[in-house]
Design a protein around this motif. Structure first.
Motif, PDB file in Angstrom:
ATOM      1  N   PHE A  21       0.802  -1.234   0.000  1.00 53.88           N
ATOM      2  CA  PHE A  21       0.000   0.000   0.000  1.00 53.88           C
ATOM      3  C   PHE A  21       0.828   1.274   0.000  1.00 53.88           C
ATOM      4  O   PHE A  21       0.389   2.307   0.491  1.00 53.88           O
ATOM      5  N   LEU A  22       2.029   1.188  -0.569  1.00 51.87           N
ATOM      6  CA  LEU A  22       2.715   2.429  -0.912  1.00 51.87           C
ATOM      7  C   LEU A  22       2.023   3.036  -2.125  1.00 51.87           C
ATOM      8  O   LEU A  22       2.153   4.218  -2.424  1.00 51.87           O
ATOM      9  N   GLU A  23       1.305   2.158  -2.837  1.00 47.73           N
ATOM     10  CA  GLU A  23       0.534   2.562  -4.002  1.00 47.73           C
ATOM     11  C   GLU A  23      -0.872   1.985  -3.792  1.00 47.73           C
ATOM     12  O   GLU A  23      -1.001   0.852  -3.348  1.00 47.73           O
ATOM     13  N   MET A  24      -1.918   2.782  -4.064  1.00 44.63           N
ATOM     14  CA  MET A  24      -3.283   2.281  -3.893  1.00 44.63           C
ATOM     15  C   MET A  24      -3.718   1.513  -5.143  1.00 44.63           C
ATOM     16  O   MET A  24      -3.461   1.946  -6.264  1.00 44.63           O
ATOM     17  N   LEU A  25      -4.389   0.411  -4.944  1.00 45.96           N
ATOM     18  CA  LEU A  25      -4.875  -0.377  -6.079  1.00 45.96           C
ATOM     19  C   LEU A  25      -6.083   0.314  -6.709  1.00 45.96           C
ATOM     20  O   LEU A  25      -6.850   0.962  -6.015  1.00 45.96           O
ATOM     21  N   ASP A  26      -6.246   0.144  -7.998  1.00 47.72           N
ATOM     22  CA  ASP A  26      -7.482   0.612  -8.639  1.00 47.72           C
ATOM     23  C   ASP A  26      -8.581  -0.426  -8.461  1.00 47.72           C
ATOM     24  O   ASP A  26      -9.766  -0.107  -8.414  1.00 47.72           O
ATOM     25  N   GLU A  27      -8.162  -1.660  -8.406  1.00 46.78           N
ATOM     26  CA  GLU A  27      -9.112  -2.775  -8.338  1.00 46.78           C
ATOM     27  C   GLU A  27      -8.385  -3.936  -7.676  1.00 46.78           C
ATOM     28  O   GLU A  27      -7.160  -4.015  -7.726  1.00 46.78           O
ATOM     29  N   GLY A  28      -9.143  -4.851  -7.090  1.00 42.12           N
ATOM     30  CA  GLY A  28      -8.531  -6.042  -6.506  1.00 42.12           C
ATOM     31  C   GLY A  28      -8.366  -5.915  -5.005  1.00 42.12           C
ATOM     32  O   GLY A  28      -8.771  -4.917  -4.408  1.00 42.12           O
ATOM     33  N   GLU A  29      -7.784  -6.947  -4.409  1.00 46.43           N
ATOM     34  CA  GLU A  29      -7.599  -6.900  -2.955  1.00 46.43           C
ATOM     35  C   GLU A  29      -6.318  -7.605  -2.523  1.00 46.43           C
ATOM     36  O   GLU A  29      -5.794  -8.473  -3.212  1.00 46.43           O
ATOM     37  N   ILE A  30      -5.847  -7.167  -1.348  1.00 48.12           N
ATOM     38  CA  ILE A  30      -4.661  -7.757  -0.745  1.00 48.12           C
ATOM     39  C   ILE A  30      -5.082  -8.343   0.597  1.00 48.12           C
ATOM     40  O   ILE A  30      -5.804  -7.697   1.354  1.00 48.12           O
ATOM     41  N   THR A  31      -4.629  -9.557   0.883  1.00 58.00           N
ATOM     42  CA  THR A  31      -4.814 -10.087   2.231  1.00 58.00           C
ATOM     43  C   THR A  31      -3.442 -10.378   2.836  1.00 58.00           C
ATOM     44  O   THR A  31      -2.533 -10.838   2.160  1.00 58.00           O
ATOM     45  N   VAL A  32      -3.325 -10.052   4.106  1.00 56.02           N
ATOM     46  CA  VAL A  32      -2.098 -10.316   4.851  1.00 56.02           C
ATOM     47  C   VAL A  32      -2.451 -11.242   5.992  1.00 56.02           C
ATOM     48  O   VAL A  32      -3.304 -10.907   6.818  1.00 56.02           O
ATOM     49  N   ASP A  33      -1.832 -12.405   6.018  1.00 55.31           N
ATOM     50  CA  ASP A  33      -2.089 -13.379   7.077  1.00 55.31           C
ATOM     51  C   ASP A  33      -3.594 -13.645   7.231  1.00 55.31           C
ATOM     52  O   ASP A  33      -4.124 -13.674   8.340  1.00 55.31           O
ATOM     53  N   GLY A  34      -4.244 -13.784   6.098  1.00 58.90           N
ATOM     54  CA  GLY A  34      -5.664 -14.148   6.110  1.00 58.90           C
ATOM     55  C   GLY A  34      -6.636 -12.988   6.295  1.00 58.90           C
ATOM     56  O   GLY A  34      -7.842 -13.170   6.222  1.00 58.90           O
ATOM     57  N   ARG A  35      -6.096 -11.806   6.508  1.00 56.54           N
ATOM     58  CA  ARG A  35      -6.978 -10.670   6.755  1.00 56.54           C
ATOM     59  C   ARG A  35      -6.931  -9.702   5.580  1.00 56.54           C
ATOM     60  O   ARG A  35      -5.865  -9.259   5.164  1.00 56.54           O
ATOM     61  N   LYS A  36      -8.118  -9.395   5.053  1.00 57.30           N
ATOM     62  CA  LYS A  36      -8.177  -8.472   3.916  1.00 57.30           C
ATOM     63  C   LYS A  36      -7.865  -7.046   4.377  1.00 57.30           C
ATOM     64  O   LYS A  36      -8.400  -6.583   5.383  1.00 57.30           O
TER      65      LYS A  36
END
Ligand code: ADP
Ligand code: MG
Length: 240
Positions: free
Chosen positions: A49-64
């Protein structure tokens, strides 16, 4: 441990990431390769998240990660990043550089943070430089401090963006060695690098990015010896 789903990212009219799916398991080392401009740095920057996504998702250790609600400095602490240029604070000592974020972001008391920072410096072979300013260090030592600084936040995963590209050739090895040690200890890592020897020996998986898409995702043995992808073969001839 770290996943990206359908990541899209554009800068104005330029679509840089065109729907990336990436899944990095705990303890896995993924090496990300591709020609200049293929979107490697942008992908890493999106993943913490140094850059914001236009679309899609990131999960870290199971947490969105919800970029509107979450404290992004905490997300960046969980997913650390090491850059080509080390970005150390020039007016702080090596120890202060490493202890800074735990004190500021994690609110750990100074004494404790410095004790932990010292232990991490020992790990990267630089405890004897604790009281020195970055200006006195070689590029390889600076990069090891940058890695120590990322480790001080106890990240769940570490992202490396061409960590040895700015170094004189004779200093590359000491940095790769620290990275290999981390890999052996089970750190989850995504590494953008042109060091193919490191990729062959340390990576669990190689991902090839081309014009904002993943065109290959394979174990090193398959990737380097049996790839049937034309673009991959061209790339490997170029870096060899
Ligand atoms: P790589 O790391 O694989 O070389 P990058 O992710 O840095 O590729 O860049 C991919 C493309 O996105 C390039 O064409 C680059 O010029 C462009 N780009 C990267 N960051 C920005 C930005 N902040 N603003 C505009 N264009 C960018
Ligand atoms: Mg890049």
């Amino acid at each position: 441990m770290l996943t990206g789903k359908n990541i899209h990212k554009s800068f104005d009219d330029l679509e840089v990431l065109k729907g990336i799916d990436i899944d990095v398991e705990a303890g896995e080392v993924v090496v990300l390769i591709g020609v200049s401009g293929s979107g490697k740095s942008t992908l890493l920057r999106c993943m913490n998240f140094l850059e914001m996504l236009d679309e899609g998702e990131i999960t870290v250790d199971g947490r969105k990660v919800n970029h509107k609600k979450d404290d992004l400095s905490k997300v960046r602490a969980e997913v650390g990043m090491v850059f080509q240029h080390f970005n150390l604070f020039p007016h702080k000592t090596v120890l202060e550089n490493v202890a800074e974020a735990p004190i500021i972001v994690k609110k750990i008391n100074k004494k404790q943070a410095e004790k932990e920072a010292y232990a991490i410096l020992e790990k990267v072979g630089l405890s004897d430089k604790a009281d020195v300013y970055p200006g006195k260090l070689s590029g390889g030592q600076k990069q090891r401090v940058a890695i120590a600084r990322a480790l001080a936040m106890e990240p769940k995963a570490l992202l490396f963006d061409e960590p040895t590209s700015a170094l004189d050739p004779e200093l590359v090895g000491e940095v790769l060695q620290v990275m290999q040690d981390l890999a052996n200890e089970g750190m989850t890592m995504v590494v953008v690098t042109h060091e193919m020897k490191f990729a062959k020996e340390v990576a669990d998986r190689i991902i090839m990015l081309d014009e904002g898409r993943i065109i290959e995702d394979a174990k090193p043995e398959i990737f380097f010896n049996h790839s049937e992808n034309e673009r991959t073969r061209q790339f490997l001839e170029m870096v060899d």
